[in-house]
Scaffold this active site. Structure first.
Site, PDB file in Angstrom:
ATOM      1  CG  ASP A   1      -3.183   3.799   4.114  1.00 31.57           C
ATOM      2  OD1 ASP A   1      -4.250   3.631   4.739  1.00 31.57           O
ATOM      3  OD2 ASP A   1      -2.869   3.149   3.086  1.00 31.57           O
TER       4      ASP A   1
ATOM      5  CD1 TRP B   1      -2.029  -2.231   1.945  1.00 36.56           C
ATOM      6  CD2 TRP B   1      -2.900  -1.423   0.038  1.00 36.56           C
ATOM      7  NE1 TRP B   1      -3.002  -3.104   1.501  1.00 36.56           N
ATOM      8  CE2 TRP B   1      -3.545  -2.639   0.347  1.00 36.56           C
ATOM      9  CE3 TRP B   1      -3.277  -0.737  -1.120  1.00 36.56           C
ATOM     10  CZ2 TRP B   1      -4.552  -3.188  -0.457  1.00 36.56           C
ATOM     11  CZ3 TRP B   1      -4.280  -1.278  -1.920  1.00 36.56           C
ATOM     12  CH2 TRP B   1      -4.896  -2.492  -1.582  1.00 36.56           C
TER      13      TRP B   1
ATOM     14  CE  LYS C   1      -8.797  -3.283   3.698  1.00 38.19           C
ATOM     15  NZ  LYS C   1      -7.658  -2.479   3.285  1.00 38.19           N
TER      16      LYS C   1
HETATM   17  C1  LIG Z   1      -7.113  -2.010   1.917  1.00 37.63           C
HETATM   18  C2  LIG Z   1      -6.085  -0.971   2.031  1.00 37.63           C
HETATM   19  C3  LIG Z   1      -5.978   0.071   1.097  1.00 37.63           C
HETATM   20  C4  LIG Z   1      -6.870   0.159  -0.130  1.00 37.63           C
HETATM   21  O1  LIG Z   1      -8.127   0.604   0.240  1.00 37.63           O
HETATM   22  P1  LIG Z   1      -9.259   0.928  -0.855  1.00 37.63           P
HETATM   23  O2  LIG Z   1     -10.310   1.575   0.019  1.00 37.63           O
HETATM   24  O3  LIG Z   1      -9.687  -0.356  -1.444  1.00 37.63           O
HETATM   25  O4  LIG Z   1      -8.705   1.862  -1.847  1.00 37.63           O
HETATM   26  C5  LIG Z   1      -5.022   1.038   1.295  1.00 37.63           C
HETATM   27  N1  LIG Z   1      -4.198   0.994   2.366  1.00 37.63           N
HETATM   28  C6  LIG Z   1      -4.261   0.010   3.285  1.00 37.63           C
HETATM   29  C7  LIG Z   1      -3.329   0.019   4.444  1.00 37.63           C
HETATM   30  C8  LIG Z   1      -5.211  -1.000   3.148  1.00 37.63           C
HETATM   31  O5  LIG Z   1      -5.277  -1.972   4.057  1.00 37.63           O
END
Ligand SMILES: *Cc1c(COP(=O)(O)O)cnc(C)c1O
Length: 361
Positions: free
Chosen positions: A172, A103, A196
């Site tokens: 993030d 990511w 998540k």
């Molecule tokens: C799942 C995830 C993403 C991607 O998320 P989307 O909402 O599908 O764009 C980005 N960063 C992390 C740490 C993730 O676990």
């Protein structure tokens, strides 16, 4: 009702059962509106209350002061990879990133494609992203420092956030937001795809410090500007109403049933210990992350060979344990134990793993 499984999916992921029941109970008549929440206007008082409550709960849970905006922006965490450099990169100043996995790598690419001066000041790629880097030098002239607090695929997590020495941190937190308390002061922006740890898919939560909004260039399309969302309480256009509604219920559960983020952290630590202690005493299962970098949200492990891993995942599902296959890019196994996955689920999983080891080990 059919039998519900123990859900260890990485995302979309488990939601608290009480939240699902609350949605079910008020599905046909939302707050006396005579309509479902799927049907009410986002310009109605009913929805206004929902989004305002979600924002206020976020402020209380994270201890945000007046200097932060809480926004909901569609496009998931992936759109944030793009919006962050677009809005926050300062003229003539680099954007700094720490690369701890898939990511982070994607976030870096999105800054590079825009021609920004990207510097990767630390990376754990040399050891397959199995650890969190500890030694790096912060550049004082950077526009911001971006990192990923929890690496969903590799199963690593920052135990302590980097000290950016006054440069705004951008993080993030898709897979560990609301899993523990932390000091928001060093952060210029925090974002998380909802699916998540805080809700269903379809929106990202974005927490932005108000002074960062001054960086947004005028010449961006409206939907690419943070100022568009902050100026309209995330309702410049139709927001992901049902996602925000569900997030609000999850946050209410965190506040009222769990009792806040300190409590949540204790529970998450207990869940992590149960599973890691079991893996560590077993000669059969092998954790893949370096110990001091291990994630309390996504626990990644291997079995002695791939055939056994396939068998493990298949038999687990038969026994009512879903989502244990590792990410397709790395293989192996992964148990995602976000906030909504209870201690009971983790104990039951350890019971299954122990039995599987006895049979196959
Ligand atoms: C799942 C995830 C993403 C991607 O998320 P989307 O909402 O599908 O764009 C980005 N960063 C992390 C740490 C993730 O676990």
């Amino acid at each position: 009702m059919g039998k519900r499984i123990y859900n260890f999916n990485a995302g979309p992921a488990a939601l608290p059962l009480s939240v699902l029941e609350e949605i079910q109970a008020e599905l046909l008549d939302f707050k006396g509106s005579g309509m479902s929440v799927l049907e009410v206007s986002h310009r109605s008082k009913w929805f206004d209350d929902v989004i305002n409550e979600a924002v206020e709960r976020t402020e209380r849970l994270l201890g945000l002061g007046d200097d932060f905006h809480v926004l909901f922006i569609q496009g998931g965490a992936s759109l944030q990879f793009c919006m962050i450099p677009m809005n926050l990169a300062l003229e003539g100043r680099p954007v700094d990133y720490i690369n701890t996995g898939t990511w982070s790598t994607k976030a870096i690419k999105e800054a590079e494609v825009q021609g920004k001066d990207v510097r990767v000041i630390a990376s754990s790629e040399d050891k397959g992203f199995s650890y969190i880097p500890k030694e790096f030098t912060i550049d004082r002239d950077a526009s911001y420092l971006h990192f990923t607090s929890n690496n969903t695929i590799k199963g690593t997590q920052w135990a302590q956030f980097p000290d950016a020495a006054g440069i705004p941190l951008v993080c993030d937190m898709s897979s560990d937001i609301m899993s523990r308390p932390f000091d928001v002061a060093p952060f210029g922006l925090i974002y998380a795809g909802a699916q998540k740890n805080i809700g269903p898919s379809g929106s990202a939560m974005v927490i932005i410090r108000k002074d960062m909004l001054e960086r947004t260039p005028d010449n961006l399309p409206a939907m690419m500007k943070y100022t568009t969302f902050s100026g309209k309480n995330s309702m410049f256009n139709t927001p992901a109403c049902v996602v925000i509604y569900t997030i609000n219920l999850v946050l209410k559960w965190l506040e009222e049933t769990i009792g806040g983020l300190e409590k949540m952290e204790q529970i998450n630590q207990e869940k992590g210990s149960i599973l890691y202690d079991f893996i560590d005493q077993s000669g059969f299962y092998q954790g893949t992350a370096v110990k001091d970098s291990r994630s309390l949200m996504n626990l990644t492990f291997r079995l002695p060979n791939e055939d056994l891993e396939k068998k493990f995942v298949a038999e687990a599902l038969e026994e009512g344990f879903g989502g244990l296959k590792g990410h397709r890019s790395v293989g192996g196994c992964r148990a995602s134990i976000y906030n909504a996955t209870g201690i009971d689920a983790v104990k039951a999983l350890v019971g299954f793993m122990s039995e599987f080891e006895r049979k196959e080990g």
